[in-house]
Design an enzyme around this catalytic site. Structure first.
Site, PDB file in Angstrom:
ATOM      1  N   SER A 136     -35.977   2.468  80.274  1.00  0.00           N
ATOM      2  CA  SER A 136     -34.895   1.850  81.020  1.00  0.00           C
ATOM      3  C   SER A 136     -35.478   1.104  82.211  1.00  0.00           C
ATOM      4  O   SER A 136     -36.140   1.692  83.055  1.00  0.00           O
ATOM      5  CB  SER A 136     -33.927   2.947  81.503  1.00  0.00           C
ATOM      6  OG  SER A 136     -32.962   2.406  82.376  1.00  0.00           O
ATOM      7  N   LYS A 162     -34.223  -1.117  77.510  1.00  0.00           N
ATOM      8  CA  LYS A 162     -32.893  -1.188  78.130  1.00  0.00           C
ATOM      9  C   LYS A 162     -33.042  -1.878  79.471  1.00  0.00           C
ATOM     10  O   LYS A 162     -33.946  -1.550  80.238  1.00  0.00           O
ATOM     11  CB  LYS A 162     -32.352   0.233  78.286  1.00  0.00           C
ATOM     12  CG  LYS A 162     -31.329   0.493  79.377  1.00  0.00           C
ATOM     13  CD  LYS A 162     -30.694   1.875  79.166  1.00  0.00           C
ATOM     14  CE  LYS A 162     -30.313   2.541  80.462  1.00  0.00           C
ATOM     15  NZ  LYS A 162     -29.792   3.918  80.242  1.00  0.00           N
ATOM     16  N   LYS A 164     -30.893  -3.232  82.998  1.00  0.00           N
ATOM     17  CA  LYS A 164     -29.665  -3.093  83.777  1.00  0.00           C
ATOM     18  C   LYS A 164     -29.060  -4.476  83.996  1.00  0.00           C
ATOM     19  O   LYS A 164     -29.787  -5.453  84.205  1.00  0.00           O
ATOM     20  CB  LYS A 164     -29.978  -2.450  85.128  1.00  0.00           C
ATOM     21  CG  LYS A 164     -30.549  -1.039  85.020  1.00  0.00           C
ATOM     22  CD  LYS A 164     -29.487  -0.030  84.630  1.00  0.00           C
ATOM     23  CE  LYS A 164     -30.049   1.386  84.590  1.00  0.00           C
ATOM     24  NZ  LYS A 164     -29.014   2.380  84.305  1.00  0.00           N
ATOM     25  N   ASP A 189     -27.330  -1.996  80.228  1.00  0.00           N
ATOM     26  CA  ASP A 189     -26.561  -0.926  80.877  1.00  0.00           C
ATOM     27  C   ASP A 189     -25.946  -1.483  82.151  1.00  0.00           C
ATOM     28  O   ASP A 189     -26.660  -1.939  83.047  1.00  0.00           O
ATOM     29  CB  ASP A 189     -27.489   0.263  81.194  1.00  0.00           C
ATOM     30  CG  ASP A 189     -26.735   1.462  81.768  1.00  0.00           C
ATOM     31  OD1 ASP A 189     -25.491   1.401  81.886  1.00  0.00           O
ATOM     32  OD2 ASP A 189     -27.405   2.472  82.095  1.00  0.00           O
ATOM     33  N   GLU A 214     -24.091  -0.491  77.356  1.00  0.00           N
ATOM     34  CA  GLU A 214     -23.819   0.833  77.903  1.00  0.00           C
ATOM     35  C   GLU A 214     -22.908   0.744  79.117  1.00  0.00           C
ATOM     36  O   GLU A 214     -23.143  -0.062  80.021  1.00  0.00           O
ATOM     37  CB  GLU A 214     -25.168   1.487  78.270  1.00  0.00           C
ATOM     38  CG  GLU A 214     -25.063   2.909  78.792  1.00  0.00           C
ATOM     39  CD  GLU A 214     -26.433   3.512  79.117  1.00  0.00           C
ATOM     40  OE1 GLU A 214     -27.471   2.933  78.727  1.00  0.00           O
ATOM     41  OE2 GLU A 214     -26.470   4.565  79.777  1.00  0.00           O
ATOM     42  N   ASP A 239     -21.790   6.284  78.795  1.00  0.00           N
ATOM     43  CA  ASP A 239     -22.650   7.181  79.570  1.00  0.00           C
ATOM     44  C   ASP A 239     -21.748   7.922  80.568  1.00  0.00           C
ATOM     45  O   ASP A 239     -21.227   9.010  80.264  1.00  0.00           O
ATOM     46  CB  ASP A 239     -23.748   6.339  80.264  1.00  0.00           C
ATOM     47  CG  ASP A 239     -24.615   7.104  81.249  1.00  0.00           C
ATOM     48  OD1 ASP A 239     -24.355   8.288  81.501  1.00  0.00           O
ATOM     49  OD2 ASP A 239     -25.581   6.519  81.803  1.00  0.00           O
ATOM     50  N   LYS A 263     -26.221  12.982  78.306  1.00  0.00           N
ATOM     51  CA  LYS A 263     -27.081  13.471  79.385  1.00  0.00           C
ATOM     52  C   LYS A 263     -26.708  14.929  79.593  1.00  0.00           C
ATOM     53  O   LYS A 263     -25.542  15.246  79.848  1.00  0.00           O
ATOM     54  CB  LYS A 263     -26.867  12.677  80.671  1.00  0.00           C
ATOM     55  CG  LYS A 263     -27.464  11.280  80.605  1.00  0.00           C
ATOM     56  CD  LYS A 263     -27.350  10.541  81.919  1.00  0.00           C
ATOM     57  CE  LYS A 263     -27.896   9.126  81.748  1.00  0.00           C
ATOM     58  NZ  LYS A 263     -27.604   8.278  82.913  1.00  0.00           N
ATOM     59  N   GLY A 291     -31.440   9.330  80.508  1.00  0.00           N
ATOM     60  CA  GLY A 291     -32.320   9.874  81.543  1.00  0.00           C
ATOM     61  C   GLY A 291     -31.695   9.776  82.919  1.00  0.00           C
ATOM     62  O   GLY A 291     -30.787   8.976  83.160  1.00  0.00           O
TER      63      GLY A 291
HETATM   64  O1  OSB Z   1     -27.270   4.889  83.854  1.00  0.00           O
HETATM   65  O2  OSB Z   1     -28.724   5.622  82.531  1.00  0.00           O
HETATM   66  C1  OSB Z   1     -28.332   5.442  83.689  1.00  0.00           C
HETATM   67  C2  OSB Z   1     -31.043   6.473  86.155  1.00  0.00           C
HETATM   68  C3  OSB Z   1     -30.292   7.135  87.103  1.00  0.00           C
HETATM   69  C4  OSB Z   1     -28.936   7.192  86.953  1.00  0.00           C
HETATM   70  C5  OSB Z   1     -28.320   6.604  85.853  1.00  0.00           C
HETATM   71  C6  OSB Z   1     -29.074   5.963  84.887  1.00  0.00           C
HETATM   72  C7  OSB Z   1     -30.461   5.869  85.056  1.00  0.00           C
HETATM   73  C8  OSB Z   1     -31.325   5.160  84.133  1.00  0.00           C
HETATM   74  C9  OSB Z   1     -32.782   5.539  84.110  1.00  0.00           C
HETATM   75  O3  OSB Z   1     -30.973   4.249  83.432  1.00  0.00           O
HETATM   76  C10 OSB Z   1     -33.076   6.485  83.028  1.00  0.00           C
HETATM   77  C11 OSB Z   1     -34.439   7.066  83.157  1.00  0.00           C
HETATM   78  O4  OSB Z   1     -35.414   6.344  82.974  1.00  0.00           O
HETATM   79  O5  OSB Z   1     -34.547   8.272  83.461  1.00  0.00           O
HETATM   80 MG    MG Z   2     -26.480   4.569  81.904  1.00  0.00          MG
END
Ligand code: OSB
Ligand code: MG
Length: 379
Positions: A136, A162, A164, A189, A214, A239, A263, A291
């Site tokens: 991510s 992924k 953002k 995401d 996402e 999510d 999660k 994550g």
């Molecule tokens: O939305 O998936 C998410 C990290 C912190 C809070 C929310 C998210 C995320 C990530 C990173 O996308 C995921 C990771 O690499 O642990």
């Molecule tokens: Mg997410």
């Protein structure tokens, strides 16, 4: 299970790279590692994954710590449980605070697996000996910087990328990525940055062969997500919205998504994650494990749940070294060509390394059998 002590190790970990989402940028991670110790001195470990501020969800670390200290730790010490699945029932009268519940429950799962000398993945019913993972990537100041990061992660062999997005950093940014990386498995995401008013923008993303979008809309908006999914070709993945088994059931029934990101912390622990897994499987909804910028303990819990059969899509659990100069476990989690080997050792499958943890440790609170839930209400 004879748990006699619960330790709450509070760590402040500096991240290698800042991580930017639609809700903000972070450089430090404030994490609590939960250690449940039995009468023979055997320890199980869990990780509380709440954010530092209530931006991803309503839960935040200071609040989770209070919830663990006042309620969940003492409750577990005062009540003899036979199996980790009993923890959810024990905590059930206490509403939500899922990440606090999951942190403590995670330590109980690891302890139980170690007491029975089996890997956590097997205890959960997992069948895979290795799992595929993606990565991510946070928002970057410029598209060029993001393209560089993507190239690096593609070269490392991650099974999907992924990125953002947020309003203003979406259609054109993805067009630029697709121009350079025509065929990589790519997803976006939004972390709830859009509303149905943005439907035209979201529809434009359909042209880029994304694996999924996402969490485009707000967490509570199952009905709006269902309306959106009906108008999009790209699968919606939820999510933030899936904060319980009931939310997963609702989303599936309403057609709010075609994919679910599980999660463990967000849904209240591994018992609930398993339940969501079985429900989603019955409805042919594929899963992947999301994550929360975890340290090693949380990372290993993620790997363990991903060994269940319906986690068919690569998750967020990248190598420890993507996040940390030094993780708190030995050996660290290492994805080779986007594949993490599942440990055959009992429990989470790696040692929590107190020497390494020392550099991050701010405080340890110890709860014992003397501690009772600190409550006004009683029955
Ligand atoms: O939305 O998936 C998410 C990290 C912190 C809070 C929310 C998210 C995320 C990530 C990173 O996308 C995921 C990771 O690499 O642990
Ligand atoms: Mg997410």
């Amino acid at each position: 299970m004879n748990i006699k002590e619960i330790k709450l190790h509070q760590l402040l970990m500096n991240m290698k790279n800042p991580f930017t989402t639609s809700f903000g940028t972070q450089q430090d991670r404030f994490i609590t590692i939960i250690e449940a110790v039995d009468e023979n001195g055997l320890s199980g470990f869990g990780e509380c994954v709440s954010g530092e501020d209530p931006l991803y969800s309503e839960e935040f670390m200071d609040a989770s710590l209070i919830a663990m200290k006042k309620y969940f730790g003492p409750l577990l010490l005062q009540n003899e449980i036979k199996h980790p699945d009993d923890v959810w029932e024990l905590f059930k009268p206490f509403k939500r605070n899922n990440m606090a519940k999951a942190g403590i429950e995670g330590a109980v799962w690891d302890l139980y697996a170690k007491q029975h000398d089996i890997p956590l993945s097997k205890l959960l019913g997992g069948t895979k000996s290795e799992v595929e993972v993606g990565v991510s990537l946070g928002l970057e100041e410029t598209d060029e910087l993001l393209l560089e990061k993507i190239a690096e992660k593609v070269d490392e062999g991650y099974k999907r990328i992924k990125v953002k997005i947020k309003p203003g950093r979406d259609v054109e940014m993805i067009r630029t990525i697709r121009r350079k990386f025509k065929d990589i498995p790519l997803m976006v995401d939004a972390n709830s940055a859009y509303t149905l008013d943005d439907i035209d923008t979201l529809k434009e993303l359909d042209q880029f062969k994304l694996m999924m979008i996402e969490q485009p809309l707000a967490a509570g908006d199952l009905i709006e997500h269902a309306k959106l999914q009906r108008q999009l070709k790209t699968p919606v993945c939820l999510d933030e919205s899936i904060d319980s088994y009931e939310a997963a059931a609702g989303a599936i029934e309403l057609g709010s998504c075609r994919i679910i990101n599980v999660k463990v912390g967000r849904v209240g622990g591994l018992t609930q994650a398993k339940k969501i897994h079985d429900l989603a499987k019955a409805h042919h909804i594929p899963l992947w494990c999301g994550g929360m910028l975890e340290a090693g303990v949380g990372r290993l819990h993620n790997i363990a749940i991903t060994t269940l059969g319906n986690f068919t899509l690569p998750g967020d659990t990248a190598s420890s070294s993507r996040y940390w100069y030094e993780d708190i476990i030995t050996p660290e989690v290492n994805a080779e060509n986007g594949v993490v080997k599942v440990s055959h050792k009992p429990g989470i499958g790696a040692e929590v390394d107190f020497d390494k943890m020392k550099q991050y440790l701010k405080k340890t609170d110890v709860l014992t059998k003397e501690d009772t839930p600190d409550m006004i209400f009683y029955d």
